[in-house]
Scaffold this motif. Sequence first.
Motif, PDB file in Angstrom:
ATOM      1  N   VAL A   1       1.202   2.874 -12.026  1.00 62.10           N
ATOM      2  CA  VAL A   1       1.218   1.508 -12.557  1.00 62.10           C
ATOM      3  C   VAL A   1       1.473   1.535 -14.055  1.00 62.10           C
ATOM      4  CG1 VAL A   1      -0.151  -0.547 -12.928  1.00 62.10           C
ATOM      5  CG2 VAL A   1      -0.263   0.631 -10.770  1.00 62.10           C
ATOM      6  N   VAL A   2       0.812   2.453 -14.728  1.00 56.09           N
ATOM      7  CA  VAL A   2       1.008   2.545 -16.173  1.00 56.09           C
ATOM      8  C   VAL A   2       2.459   2.884 -16.481  1.00 56.09           C
ATOM      9  CG1 VAL A   2       0.457   3.971 -18.171  1.00 56.09           C
ATOM     10  CG2 VAL A   2      -1.347   3.032 -16.783  1.00 56.09           C
ATOM     11  N   GLY A   3       3.028   3.757 -15.665  1.00 54.53           N
ATOM     12  CA  GLY A   3       4.434   4.111 -15.865  1.00 54.53           C
ATOM     13  C   GLY A   3       5.335   2.907 -15.742  1.00 54.53           C
ATOM     14  N   GLN A   4       5.030   2.074 -14.757  1.00 52.73           N
ATOM     15  CA  GLN A   4       5.863   0.880 -14.593  1.00 52.73           C
ATOM     16  C   GLN A   4       5.698  -0.066 -15.764  1.00 52.73           C
ATOM     17  OE1 GLN A   4       5.525  -0.999 -10.896  1.00 52.73           O
ATOM     18  NE2 GLN A   4       6.546   0.673  -9.837  1.00 52.73           N
ATOM     19  N   TYR A   5       4.458  -0.217 -16.218  1.00 52.08           N
ATOM     20  CA  TYR A   5       4.256  -1.108 -17.359  1.00 52.08           C
ATOM     21  C   TYR A   5       4.935  -0.554 -18.601  1.00 52.08           C
ATOM     22  CZ  TYR A   5       1.157  -4.286 -14.971  1.00 52.08           C
ATOM     23  OH  TYR A   5       0.668  -5.222 -14.139  1.00 52.08           O
ATOM     24  N   ARG A   6       4.931   0.796 -18.721  1.00 50.06           N
ATOM     25  CA  ARG A   6       5.584   1.385 -19.873  1.00 50.06           C
ATOM     26  C   ARG A   6       7.081   1.080 -19.828  1.00 50.06           C
ATOM     27  NH1 ARG A   6       4.315   6.110 -19.053  1.00 50.06           N
ATOM     28  NH2 ARG A   6       2.457   6.224 -20.328  1.00 50.06           N
ATOM     29  N   LYS A   7       7.626   1.169 -18.627  1.00 51.98           N
ATOM     30  CA  LYS A   7       9.055   0.887 -18.493  1.00 51.98           C
ATOM     31  C   LYS A   7       9.344  -0.579 -18.877  1.00 51.98           C
ATOM     32  CE  LYS A   7      12.757   1.699 -15.223  1.00 51.98           C
ATOM     33  NZ  LYS A   7      13.057   1.756 -13.815  1.00 51.98           N
ATOM     34  N   MET A   8       8.455  -1.470 -18.401  1.00 54.26           N
ATOM     35  CA  MET A   8       8.638  -2.891 -18.742  1.00 54.26           C
ATOM     36  C   MET A   8       8.538  -3.094 -20.253  1.00 54.26           C
ATOM     37  SD  MET A   8       6.436  -4.507 -15.660  1.00 54.26           S
ATOM     38  CE  MET A   8       6.334  -6.153 -16.271  1.00 54.26           C
TER      39      MET A   8
ATOM     40  N   LEU B   1       6.564  13.077 -15.378  1.00 52.55           N
ATOM     41  CA  LEU B   1       7.736  13.274 -14.523  1.00 52.55           C
ATOM     42  C   LEU B   1       8.011  12.034 -13.702  1.00 52.55           C
ATOM     43  CD1 LEU B   1       9.794  15.362 -13.535  1.00 52.55           C
ATOM     44  CD2 LEU B   1       8.189  15.978 -11.763  1.00 52.55           C
ATOM     45  N   ARG B   2       6.913  11.446 -13.165  1.00 57.42           N
ATOM     46  CA  ARG B   2       7.129  10.267 -12.314  1.00 57.42           C
ATOM     47  C   ARG B   2       7.494   9.071 -13.171  1.00 57.42           C
ATOM     48  NH1 ARG B   2       1.824  10.877  -8.830  1.00 57.42           N
ATOM     49  NH2 ARG B   2       1.141  11.334 -10.901  1.00 57.42           N
ATOM     50  N   GLY B   3       6.618   8.742 -14.081  1.00 57.26           N
ATOM     51  CA  GLY B   3       6.899   7.707 -15.084  1.00 57.26           C
ATOM     52  C   GLY B   3       7.544   6.435 -14.533  1.00 57.26           C
ATOM     53  N   GLY B   4       7.133   5.977 -13.331  1.00 56.07           N
ATOM     54  CA  GLY B   4       7.693   4.742 -12.786  1.00 56.07           C
ATOM     55  C   GLY B   4       9.041   4.932 -12.113  1.00 56.07           C
TER      56      GLY B   4
ATOM     57  N   GLN C   1      15.202   9.489  -8.502  1.00 56.23           N
ATOM     58  CA  GLN C   1      15.592   9.457  -9.913  1.00 56.23           C
ATOM     59  C   GLN C   1      14.950  10.592 -10.703  1.00 56.23           C
ATOM     60  OE1 GLN C   1      14.169   5.515 -10.717  1.00 56.23           O
ATOM     61  NE2 GLN C   1      16.223   4.636 -10.634  1.00 56.23           N
ATOM     62  N   VAL C   2      14.056  11.349 -10.045  1.00 54.24           N
ATOM     63  CA  VAL C   2      13.316  12.395 -10.756  1.00 54.24           C
ATOM     64  C   VAL C   2      14.219  13.603 -10.956  1.00 54.24           C
ATOM     65  CG1 VAL C   2      11.412  14.010 -10.503  1.00 54.24           C
ATOM     66  CG2 VAL C   2      11.087  11.615  -9.956  1.00 54.24           C
ATOM     67  N   SER C   3      14.117  14.220 -12.131  1.00 50.76           N
ATOM     68  CA  SER C   3      14.947  15.389 -12.417  1.00 50.76           C
ATOM     69  C   SER C   3      14.466  16.585 -11.587  1.00 50.76           C
ATOM     70  CB  SER C   3      14.849  15.700 -13.902  1.00 50.76           C
ATOM     71  OG  SER C   3      15.189  17.012 -14.133  1.00 50.76           O
TER      72      SER C   3
END
Lengths: 345, 489
Positions: B454-461, B283-286, B291-293
């Motif tokens: 952090v992982v969510g942000q890297y995934r977004k990048m 849900l958070r995912g960066g 922006q969260v639903s």
Amino acid sequence: MDQPAPSAETQAQRAREFVTAHRMLRSEVQKIIVGHDDVIDHVLIGLFAGGHILIEGVPGLGKTLLIRTLASSLDLSFSRIQFTPDLMPGDIIGTNMIVEDAEGRKRFQFQRGPIFGHILLADEVNRATPKTQSALLEGMQEGSVTVSGTAHMLPAPFFVLATQNPIEMEGTYPLPEAQLDRFLFKLRVKYPALEELNEIINRTTRVREVAVERVMTGPEVMGYRELIREVPIASHIRDLASFIVLATHPQWERAPEMTRRFVRYGSSPRGAQALVLGAKVRALADGRYNVSLDDLRAMALPALRHRIILNFEGEAEGVDTDHLIAELIEAAESLSAAGKDAFLR
Amino acid sequence: MPDPSVLHRLVRDVTREVRLRRAEFFALRGLFVAAAVAAVPLVLREALGSVALAAAGGLLLLGAGVGAVVGALKRVPETEAARLADRGFDFQDRVATCLEWAERPDRTPLVEALVADTIARVEGRQGRRIIPRLLPREAKLIPVPLVLGLILALAPPIPLPAGGLPNFSAKTEEGQERAQDRYGRLQADERPRAAKREAFPRADLPERNLVPRQGAGGQSQPGDLTAVFKDTSLGSKSPDFNSFLKKGDERIRMLEQVDRLPDLQRDFTQSQHKVVFQRAKELRGGLRPDQVSPEKLRELLNEMERLGRKGGAGNPWNGDIGEGMEALEQGQTDKAMEAMERALSKMRSAEEKGRDGKGLRGGRESDRRGGQRDRGQGQGGPGDEGDFPEGGEGLYPGKGKSPSRKGDPSQRLRANPFDVGVEGESRQGRKEGFDTNLLGRGAHMPSRLRYLGVVGQYRKMMEEAIAREQVPRDFQTQVKQYFQSLDEK
């Protein structure tokens, strides 16, 4: 007071003079330079279109000699800057120096740099730092330089011919896209063929000195530049130029597959301007008063090859920009009305 | 300004030529279609008589004529005709440019020179056809229907089949009578008649005899094999609908208890708490709280509340869930996220306590099993997990008695397993990012970022980099799989 518009006969006469002058200038350059006919033609087109030229080639192919010969054929001032890593912007533009007048008062006086010449040879432009390279930007685009808040106009015509060497890339600073875009054409100097090499040997290893005559003055060049802008272009040819430039953009919805796959950024509108202006010069130099499709096709390579930036995949697969442009022209012709057969429609 | 009428005349000539070529093209196409159609009257020559030949010829002429007219009437724009003239006479786009610019008010003096030059060239041209003749694909096939038609015309007429086709439909009595009237009674009598189908006699459904069979409870005779197949149990029992209804009611009641129903889509290899953690991470995912639903957040809070209810009334995160739900009702997603984070951290600590309580003290699995075995020796049956041999260290490569070839796991960290610490600091600039340094235990770090965030942000990048084609195509799948494997850990 406005000058009366020249008559059609006057303009036709000037156009004929241009054809003659262009041929003379070309033959003067060819007295020294063997081969490289297309490079000579494109350099002259760049001169009369009012743009600047970037010439790329391995050492010893006569890039610098070509430019020096051109400068000798024109009654214009010539300056040369050898770009090195320690060259500073002030070395190009000039600097304010303290001078003492007769009464003993000291004041700043602007000492003009080598950029204040009609024809500027920027030799090995990619050896200098981006800061120094960028010192040319304003002069190339605006025809003036600004030092300490004061703008100094450059002489007209102002024509920059820069050379760069594609193989010794270590320790060089590739030109930024903003500066590359300022060049009207990028020309590639190829190695001479056997006959041309023989002729080079014959010409350069004898005692005889070849004298180059000055066949054109600065005001004449400026006059021809104005005349060239009057050459009409049909709408279907102009459309083809726009289609070619748009086809270099991967974001365009009708972009060809090759563009989508290999191109990161396409040409700017300057590319379309270069295409059409170059085509106009080529047409008039050929004795025609209109631009043809062939003119446009001939200008596509030098006008667009430095304006297309390949993406990682394009770089990795070694895509040749010239080959890419040739395919884009075909794609653009099939998209525009210029390439379609009207017979069965 | 020179008179450009010469140019217009040239364009008209080219237009006429284009029309002529188009008429030829479409006439051939029409002829092919007409030749195929003309075969029909020739086949029916016996019925049509001499009209057939005339009809076939007429069709041929009509097809070719209509095609020619259609082709000739198609529009030819002047600009295209001018371009064809330029191309055909090698005028290098002079005519098209002249016609476009001659009428423009902003024309330059050079245009007049251009018009004069073009007129001179047009007048000096040699009259020749510039539009090549183009044949349609059908033109090659035209001889086939023509030859076929010729054969049909020269050959004797094809006899048509007499009478109509046999009527396969069932005739009614009226139909038969009409046929008799038509052909006459006598003729009708001579015809072979199909035997009238008799109506299939429907057997009456015999009443079921619910009386128990004779053999049900009695003795079977020796040699009576049918006794083997006789159902001796059902016949003696009367139907018990009450018990059936009772069972049904129980099942319906069970279905109403939604909380007790298993979620078949859930991965039961993981604990429900862990599933909740993963959903929170997804849900958070960066994303920022705004922006969260909200719908997904509400679902997650409901899930956590349900977990809390299962665990009993005294769960510490129930209050936070309530706050989160209230904040969501008021449209404050950021507060709801904070409440959810608090509830999650409490859930983590409860989970950790549970782990401690279950004796997850590190060490070897076999040691703990050994203790359990001591307590309940003799209770496990064959195949029980506690049956592997105890004797001897290093049964397999590794330190302990574990059958795993990789050996036993090292000492577990006492830190929270869900937020391994990553030291770092936020980097402001053109592109926000985090300079991180993975240092192992995260519990005592002075500055700590949540691993999942952090992982969510890297995934977004990573997704952005793939979208911008900064990652080569051949490696995109590999990079995605790497991040997917991080999710599964």
